[in-house]
Write a protein that holds these residues in place. Structure first.
Motif, PDB file in Angstrom:
ATOM      1  N   LEU A  28       3.119   2.344  -7.888  1.00 36.17           N
ATOM      2  CA  LEU A  28       3.201   1.041  -7.212  1.00 36.17           C
ATOM      3  C   LEU A  28       1.811   0.417  -7.092  1.00 36.17           C
ATOM      4  O   LEU A  28       1.654  -0.810  -7.207  1.00 36.17           O
ATOM      5  CB  LEU A  28       3.827   1.191  -5.816  1.00 36.17           C
ATOM      6  N   ARG A  32       0.696  -3.287  -8.408  1.00 35.81           N
ATOM      7  CA  ARG A  32       0.027  -4.308  -7.576  1.00 35.81           C
ATOM      8  C   ARG A  32      -1.288  -4.745  -8.211  1.00 35.81           C
ATOM      9  O   ARG A  32      -1.633  -5.919  -8.220  1.00 35.81           O
ATOM     10  CB  ARG A  32      -0.204  -3.767  -6.159  1.00 35.81           C
ATOM     11  N   GLN A  37       4.792  -8.881  -8.926  1.00 39.39           N
ATOM     12  CA  GLN A  37       5.423  -9.127  -7.632  1.00 39.39           C
ATOM     13  C   GLN A  37       6.889  -8.770  -7.723  1.00 39.39           C
ATOM     14  O   GLN A  37       7.580  -9.167  -8.678  1.00 39.39           O
ATOM     15  CB  GLN A  37       5.265 -10.591  -7.240  1.00 39.39           C
ATOM     16  N   TRP A  38       7.351  -8.040  -6.724  1.00 38.09           N
ATOM     17  CA  TRP A  38       8.730  -7.574  -6.754  1.00 38.09           C
ATOM     18  C   TRP A  38       9.720  -8.737  -6.696  1.00 38.09           C
ATOM     19  O   TRP A  38       9.481  -9.738  -6.009  1.00 38.09           O
ATOM     20  CB  TRP A  38       9.027  -6.629  -5.588  1.00 38.09           C
ATOM     21  N   CYS A  39      10.823  -8.580  -7.405  1.00 37.87           N
ATOM     22  CA  CYS A  39      11.863  -9.607  -7.455  1.00 37.87           C
ATOM     23  C   CYS A  39      13.224  -8.913  -7.581  1.00 37.87           C
ATOM     24  O   CYS A  39      13.327  -7.856  -8.212  1.00 37.87           O
ATOM     25  CB  CYS A  39      11.601 -10.485  -8.685  1.00 37.87           C
ATOM     26  N   LEU A  73       7.857   1.415  -0.573  1.00 41.57           N
ATOM     27  CA  LEU A  73       8.034   0.078  -1.151  1.00 41.57           C
ATOM     28  C   LEU A  73       7.710  -0.988  -0.105  1.00 41.57           C
ATOM     29  O   LEU A  73       6.962  -1.934  -0.363  1.00 41.57           O
ATOM     30  CB  LEU A  73       9.480  -0.102  -1.628  1.00 41.57           C
ATOM     31  N   GLN A  74       8.262  -0.815   1.090  1.00 44.00           N
ATOM     32  CA  GLN A  74       8.062  -1.802   2.149  1.00 44.00           C
ATOM     33  C   GLN A  74       6.602  -1.891   2.568  1.00 44.00           C
ATOM     34  O   GLN A  74       6.070  -2.982   2.762  1.00 44.00           O
ATOM     35  CB  GLN A  74       8.942  -1.446   3.361  1.00 44.00           C
ATOM     36  N   MET A  78       6.849  -4.511  -1.277  1.00 43.18           N
ATOM     37  CA  MET A  78       7.823  -4.587  -2.365  1.00 43.18           C
ATOM     38  C   MET A  78       9.218  -4.220  -1.854  1.00 43.18           C
ATOM     39  O   MET A  78       9.390  -3.836  -0.698  1.00 43.18           O
ATOM     40  CB  MET A  78       7.411  -3.652  -3.500  1.00 43.18           C
TER      41      MET A  78
END
Ligand SMILES: [Zn+2]
Length: 227
Positions: A28, A32, A37-39, A73-74, A78
């Motif tokens: 991760l 970055r 960017q997470w989607c 993730l959080q 993300m």
């Protein structure tokens, strides 16, 4: 494409499916650094999608997605897309243990609801992890349609994405997926997704236990060329 994140039980056969926490964090960090960017999968082509959008998918709906992957993730700003097997919620990966694999707990209904509320994207991976090419068409239709209804009955988000078990599919499966109301489906074919990619056969980069950040970088660049 991820499967399991966290500690690997002794005697595991599909070792490649377990990504350690340290490795996951490193991967991760690389994403970055590369300004990804997470989607959500369903938003990849929306006008609001970030320039360098990336979806992170987790097959099978293991509990370790919630307990291990999600907090990391959080913390990194993300999210993720999880594909549970709807009639096995709260059970184990019986499609694998039947072949001698170590059992791994799957998310319960309550845990899946928690992820729904927290903003994870949730899609379907059939009701029983059926091989859609091996079963008869009636059974394939049921697995695809009913699993979407199972998720709609307990979740608040639209169920737009399907994930073919074992990556096995045919033209018939694509038709059934569309008829069931899904807009996208993920394959196990490596590559990046562009405007010209078939939305019912989205490309994914396979992330494994041995995918160090530098190997991930190599895979991403290779898959970008494949398109
Ligand atoms: Zn699977």
């Amino acid at each position: 494409m991820y499967h399991k994140v966290g500690p690997m039980p002794p005697g595991t056969k599909l070792r490649a499916h377990y990504v350690s926490l340290r490795r996951f964090s490193g991967q991760l960090r690389l994403l970055r650094l590369l300004k990804f960017q997470w989607c959500r999968v369903a938003d990849l082509w929306s006008p609001e999608a970030p320039d360098r959008a990336i979806a992170l998918t987790f097959d099978d709906g293991y509990r370790n997605f919630l307990t291990h992957a999600w907090p990391i993730l959080q913390a990194g700003g993300m999210g993720g897309t999880v594909f549970p097997v709807t009639r096995l919620l709260g059970c184990e990966n019986s499609w694998d243990t039947a072949n001698g694999e170590r059992p791994e707990p799957l998310l319960t209904i309550e845990e899946l609801k928690e992820l729904d509320r927290a903003g994870a994207e949730i899609g379907s991976h059939t009701q029983t992890h059926a091989d859609l090419v091996a079963v008869d068409p009636g059974k394939a239709r049921l697995e695809i349609e009913q699993s979407r209804r199972d998720l709609q009955a307990i979740l608040t988000q639209p169920i737009d994405v399907f994930c073919y078990p074992y990556g096995r599919k045919s033209a018939e499966s694509e038709r059934l997926v569309t008829e069931a109301g899904y807009r996208f489906a993920t394959s196990t074919i490596g590559g990046w997704n562009t405007e010209s990619t078939n939305p019912l056969e989205l490309r994914r980069t396979n992330v494994r236990r041995d995918t160090s950040p530098s190997v991930l970088l190599f895979k991403l660049l290779r898959d970008r060329k494949r398109g």
